[in-house]
Write a protein that holds these residues in place. Structure first.
Motif, PDB file in Angstrom:
ATOM      1  N   ASP A  53       0.843  -1.174   0.076  1.00  0.00           N
ATOM      2  CA  ASP A  53       0.526  -0.378   0.198  1.00  0.00           C
ATOM      3  C   ASP A  53       0.790   1.561   0.411  1.00  0.00           C
ATOM      4  O   ASP A  53       0.358   2.260  -0.637  1.00  0.00           O
ATOM      5  N   GLN A  54       1.867   1.195   0.496  1.00  0.00           N
ATOM      6  CA  GLN A  54       2.474   2.148   1.000  1.00  0.00           C
ATOM      7  C   GLN A  54       3.434   2.757  -0.762  1.00  0.00           C
ATOM      8  O   GLN A  54       3.679   3.712  -0.894  1.00  0.00           O
ATOM      9  N   LYS A  55       3.660   1.747  -1.071  1.00  0.00           N
ATOM     10  CA  LYS A  55       4.434   1.426  -2.514  1.00  0.00           C
ATOM     11  C   LYS A  55       3.029   2.298  -3.492  1.00  0.00           C
ATOM     12  O   LYS A  55       3.614   2.578  -4.617  1.00  0.00           O
ATOM     13  N   ILE A  56       2.118   1.434  -3.583  1.00  0.00           N
ATOM     14  CA  ILE A  56       1.429   2.329  -4.666  1.00  0.00           C
ATOM     15  C   ILE A  56       1.142   3.899  -3.863  1.00  0.00           C
ATOM     16  O   ILE A  56       0.962   4.684  -4.744  1.00  0.00           O
ATOM     17  N   GLU A  57       0.931   4.457  -2.994  1.00  0.00           N
ATOM     18  CA  GLU A  57       0.310   5.514  -2.954  1.00  0.00           C
ATOM     19  C   GLU A  57       1.487   6.107  -3.107  1.00  0.00           C
ATOM     20  O   GLU A  57       1.727   7.484  -2.972  1.00  0.00           O
ATOM     21  N   ARG A  58       3.011   5.525  -2.791  1.00  0.00           N
ATOM     22  CA  ARG A  58       4.117   7.026  -3.296  1.00  0.00           C
ATOM     23  C   ARG A  58       4.247   6.865  -4.685  1.00  0.00           C
ATOM     24  O   ARG A  58       4.471   8.016  -5.003  1.00  0.00           O
ATOM     25  N   ALA A  59       3.999   6.434  -5.485  1.00  0.00           N
ATOM     26  CA  ALA A  59       3.602   5.760  -7.025  1.00  0.00           C
ATOM     27  C   ALA A  59       2.741   6.649  -7.605  1.00  0.00           C
ATOM     28  O   ALA A  59       2.607   7.760  -8.844  1.00  0.00           O
ATOM     29  N   LEU A  60       1.094   7.287  -6.959  1.00  0.00           N
ATOM     30  CA  LEU A  60       0.713   7.724  -7.907  1.00  0.00           C
ATOM     31  C   LEU A  60       0.881   8.902  -6.858  1.00  0.00           C
ATOM     32  O   LEU A  60       0.654  10.347  -7.690  1.00  0.00           O
ATOM     33  N   ARG A  61       1.524   9.242  -5.934  1.00  0.00           N
ATOM     34  CA  ARG A  61       1.923  10.569  -6.000  1.00  0.00           C
ATOM     35  C   ARG A  61       2.487  11.759  -6.540  1.00  0.00           C
ATOM     36  O   ARG A  61       3.447  12.374  -7.112  1.00  0.00           O
ATOM     37  N   GLN A  62       3.887  10.459  -6.868  1.00  0.00           N
ATOM     38  CA  GLN A  62       5.271  11.230  -7.855  1.00  0.00           C
ATOM     39  C   GLN A  62       4.195  11.212  -9.438  1.00  0.00           C
ATOM     40  O   GLN A  62       5.254  11.817 -10.354  1.00  0.00           O
ATOM     41  N   ARG A  63       3.428  10.173  -9.635  1.00  0.00           N
ATOM     42  CA  ARG A  63       2.441  10.887 -11.166  1.00  0.00           C
ATOM     43  C   ARG A  63       1.848  12.075 -10.769  1.00  0.00           C
ATOM     44  O   ARG A  63       2.089  12.633 -12.012  1.00  0.00           O
ATOM     45  N   ALA A  64       1.650  11.939 -10.022  1.00  0.00           N
ATOM     46  CA  ALA A  64       0.532  13.723 -10.129  1.00  0.00           C
ATOM     47  C   ALA A  64       1.089  14.939 -10.433  1.00  0.00           C
ATOM     48  O   ALA A  64       1.726  15.072  -9.789  1.00  0.00           O
TER      49      ALA A  64
END
Length: 64
Positions: A53-64
């Motif tokens: 879950d932490q990895k997914i959140e980080r990836a979404l933050r980088q994408r935005a």
């Protein structure tokens, strides 16, 4: 460090990842000697889910 906690004190792992109700249920399960192994497996699984879950959140933050 959390992995060591998951192996030694499985119920404490749930408190470190922000799931106190699951921690209480795990503690009740861990009290019995037979329940120690399922509690440990559950804690390690929950820890891996938390890291995912932490990895997914980080990836979404980088994408935005």
């Amino acid at each position: 460090m959390r992995l060591i906690i998951a192996l030694v004190l499985p119920w404490l792992t749930f408190f470190t990842v922000g799931r106190p109700i699951a921690g209480i249920i795990c503690l009740i399960l861990q009290i019995t000697l037979i329940g120690w192994l399922p509690a440990t497996i559950w804690a390690v699984y929950a820890l891996s889910q938390f890291k995912t879950d932490q990895k997914i959140e980080r990836a979404l933050r980088q994408r935005a």
